[in-house]
Design an enzyme around this catalytic site. Structure first.
Site, PDB file in Angstrom:
ATOM      1  N   PHE A  60      45.323  40.639  50.826  1.00 20.91           N
ATOM      2  CA  PHE A  60      45.867  41.743  50.053  1.00 20.91           C
ATOM      3  C   PHE A  60      46.047  42.905  51.017  1.00 20.91           C
ATOM      4  O   PHE A  60      45.088  43.387  51.616  1.00 20.91           O
ATOM      5  CB  PHE A  60      44.997  42.141  48.856  1.00 20.91           C
ATOM      6  CG  PHE A  60      45.779  42.965  47.886  1.00 20.91           C
ATOM      7  CD1 PHE A  60      46.616  42.355  46.959  1.00 20.91           C
ATOM      8  CD2 PHE A  60      45.743  44.346  47.930  1.00 20.91           C
ATOM      9  CE1 PHE A  60      47.399  43.111  46.091  1.00 20.91           C
ATOM     10  CE2 PHE A  60      46.518  45.111  47.065  1.00 20.91           C
ATOM     11  CZ  PHE A  60      47.347  44.487  46.147  1.00 20.91           C
ATOM     12  N   ASP A 114      55.575  38.126  46.992  1.00 23.18           N
ATOM     13  CA  ASP A 114      54.324  37.402  46.862  1.00 23.18           C
ATOM     14  C   ASP A 114      54.606  36.124  46.053  1.00 23.18           C
ATOM     15  O   ASP A 114      55.022  35.123  46.620  1.00 23.18           O
ATOM     16  CB  ASP A 114      53.355  38.374  46.161  1.00 23.18           C
ATOM     17  CG  ASP A 114      51.928  37.904  46.105  1.00 23.18           C
ATOM     18  OD1 ASP A 114      51.496  37.188  47.022  1.00 23.18           O
ATOM     19  OD2 ASP A 114      51.221  38.257  45.145  1.00 23.18           O
ATOM     20  N   ARG A 129      49.515  54.219  49.889  1.00 23.21           N
ATOM     21  CA  ARG A 129      50.962  54.140  50.116  1.00 23.21           C
ATOM     22  C   ARG A 129      51.389  54.989  51.317  1.00 23.21           C
ATOM     23  O   ARG A 129      52.367  54.695  51.982  1.00 23.21           O
ATOM     24  CB  ARG A 129      51.728  54.632  48.880  1.00 23.21           C
ATOM     25  CG  ARG A 129      51.631  53.701  47.676  1.00 23.21           C
ATOM     26  CD  ARG A 129      52.737  54.025  46.695  1.00 23.21           C
ATOM     27  NE  ARG A 129      52.484  53.521  45.361  1.00 23.21           N
ATOM     28  CZ  ARG A 129      52.811  52.298  44.942  1.00 23.21           C
ATOM     29  NH1 ARG A 129      53.388  51.459  45.761  1.00 23.21           N
ATOM     30  NH2 ARG A 129      52.568  51.924  43.712  1.00 23.21           N
ATOM     31  N   GLU A 156      62.891  45.509  49.346  1.00 20.51           N
ATOM     32  CA  GLU A 156      61.599  45.311  48.696  1.00 20.51           C
ATOM     33  C   GLU A 156      60.474  45.459  49.724  1.00 20.51           C
ATOM     34  O   GLU A 156      60.705  45.283  50.929  1.00 20.51           O
ATOM     35  CB  GLU A 156      61.613  43.905  48.045  1.00 20.51           C
ATOM     36  CG  GLU A 156      60.352  43.438  47.397  1.00 20.51           C
ATOM     37  CD  GLU A 156      59.853  44.289  46.234  1.00 20.51           C
ATOM     38  OE1 GLU A 156      59.717  45.513  46.419  1.00 20.51           O
ATOM     39  OE2 GLU A 156      59.561  43.730  45.175  1.00 20.51           O
ATOM     40  N   ASP A 157      59.281  45.781  49.252  1.00 17.68           N
ATOM     41  CA  ASP A 157      58.159  45.918  50.191  1.00 17.68           C
ATOM     42  C   ASP A 157      57.539  44.574  50.542  1.00 17.68           C
ATOM     43  O   ASP A 157      57.367  44.240  51.700  1.00 17.68           O
ATOM     44  CB  ASP A 157      57.086  46.879  49.620  1.00 17.68           C
ATOM     45  CG  ASP A 157      56.594  46.481  48.233  1.00 17.68           C
ATOM     46  OD1 ASP A 157      57.165  45.570  47.614  1.00 17.68           O
ATOM     47  OD2 ASP A 157      55.625  47.111  47.753  1.00 17.68           O
TER      48      ASP A 157
HETATM   49  P1  IMP Z   1      55.461  39.120  43.112  1.00 18.01           P
HETATM   50  O1  IMP Z   1      56.158  39.240  41.806  1.00 18.01           O
HETATM   51  O2  IMP Z   1      54.173  38.336  42.980  1.00 18.01           O
HETATM   52  O3  IMP Z   1      56.321  38.575  44.219  1.00 18.01           O
HETATM   53  O4  IMP Z   1      54.943  40.541  43.480  1.00 18.01           O
HETATM   54  C1  IMP Z   1      55.686  41.439  44.094  1.00 18.01           C
HETATM   55  C2  IMP Z   1      55.121  42.831  43.990  1.00 18.01           C
HETATM   56  O5  IMP Z   1      53.695  42.861  43.913  1.00 18.01           O
HETATM   57  C3  IMP Z   1      55.469  43.550  45.261  1.00 18.01           C
HETATM   58  O6  IMP Z   1      56.675  44.188  45.121  1.00 18.01           O
HETATM   59  C4  IMP Z   1      54.311  44.490  45.447  1.00 18.01           C
HETATM   60  O7  IMP Z   1      54.600  45.708  44.803  1.00 18.01           O
HETATM   61  C5  IMP Z   1      53.146  43.800  44.785  1.00 18.01           C
HETATM   62  N1  IMP Z   1      52.278  43.092  45.784  1.00 18.01           N
HETATM   63  C6  IMP Z   1      52.229  41.792  46.073  1.00 18.01           C
HETATM   64  N2  IMP Z   1      51.329  41.501  47.034  1.00 18.01           N
HETATM   65  C7  IMP Z   1      50.808  42.691  47.389  1.00 18.01           C
HETATM   66  C8  IMP Z   1      49.821  43.084  48.368  1.00 18.01           C
HETATM   67  O8  IMP Z   1      49.242  42.274  49.142  1.00 18.01           O
HETATM   68  N3  IMP Z   1      49.563  44.404  48.436  1.00 18.01           N
HETATM   69  C9  IMP Z   1      50.165  45.321  47.636  1.00 18.01           C
HETATM   70  N4  IMP Z   1      51.091  45.013  46.725  1.00 18.01           N
HETATM   71  C10 IMP Z   1      51.405  43.707  46.593  1.00 18.01           C
HETATM   72 MG    MG Z   2      57.207  46.103  45.200  1.00 17.12          MG
END
Ligand code: IMP
Ligand code: MG
Length: 222
Positions: free
Chosen positions: A192, A142, A205, A138-139
């Site tokens: 962010f 959050d 990206r 995963e990238d």
């Molecule tokens: P989560 O469900 O809130 O954990 O969100 C995860 C997904 O949101 C990640 O896989 C990212 O694709 C996107 N995301 C969360 N934070 C960021 C950020 O700071 N920059 C860009 N994408 C983000």
């Molecule tokens: Mg992602």
């Protein structure tokens, strides 16, 4: 700004507010992206720091999977495309086991910066991963909602042998659902971020480093 020292604790690298930058690179360097430069605050994680860290993660993965017949990687699109491409090739360079690679496309963010809290699987797995040692790539994690949903989806649909998670970035301050991450590249402050696969409204990206975006952009006050 002077490059900050990378702090390590329990196998984690915590990125300080100023970022982690290799000598020779500048956090204030101008990003050549016509029409986009005004959105970027500064470089947070430089190209050199990313590649060094990926080598360390790959070394840990090769060590942990030394008895595995193979590793079935599952990269979460689109964000993990760049990171997974570098990681799996580094695992090969370090004599890791054979690897399969599949993808899941999930969406929770759309063009926004706040998670909707509802994760949709847009493209599902195509490989049969039953009985495999699976590594989710995963990238960024959050709130943890996306990955928890993806993990449950995999566990529900496939009898995997083992399941581990590797995320390049982790923003633990925003967590809504606890999730155990086996390999974390960098723990980042509550910014962010964009670049190296991660995006803001599909931009950035392709940056080979990670940047922090200007808060004014995210508030729609550009
Ligand atoms: P989560 O469900 O809130 O954990 O969100 C995860 C997904 O949101 C990640 O896989 C990212 O694709 C996107 N995301 C969360 N934070 C960021 C950020 O700071 N920059 C860009 N994408 C983000
Ligand atoms: Mg992602």
């Amino acid at each position: 700004m002077k490059p900050k020292v990378v702090r390590r604790y329990d196998k984690k690298i915590v990125v300080p507010e100023g970022g982690v930058i290799d000598s020779g690179e500048s956090p204030g360097r101008k990003i050549r992206m016509p029409g986009m430069e005004h959105m970027v605050e500064r470089v947070l994680i430089s190209r050199g720091c990313l590649s060094k860290r990926i080598r360390t993660l790959a070394r840990e993965i090769v060590r942990d999977y030394r008895r595995a017949e193979s590793i079935q990687a599952i990269a979460i699109l689109k964000g993990a495309a760049i990171f997974s491409a570098d990681l799996i090739r580094t695992i090969f360079d370090l004599n890791g086991p054979p690897m399969g690679i599949d993808f899941i496309r999930a969406s929770s963010y759309r063009a926004e910066t706040e998670s909707s809290g509802k994760v949709e699987i847009l493209d599902a797995l195509t490989d049969n991963i039953a009985g495999k040692d699976v590594l989710i790539i995963e990238d960024i994690i959050d709130t943890g909602l996306t990955l928890n949903d993806i993990k449950n989806y995999i566990l529900r649909h496939q009898g995997v042998k083992s399941l581990r998670i590797c995320s390049l970035l982790d923003k633990p301050s925003r967590r809504k659902q606890p999730i155990e991450i086996d390999y974390i590249g960098f723990e980042v402050p509550n910014y962010f971020v964009a670049g190296y696969g991660t995006d803001y409204a599909e931009h950035f990206r392709n940056l080979p480093f990670v940047v922090v975006l200007k808060p004014s952009i995210l508030e729609g006050k550009s």
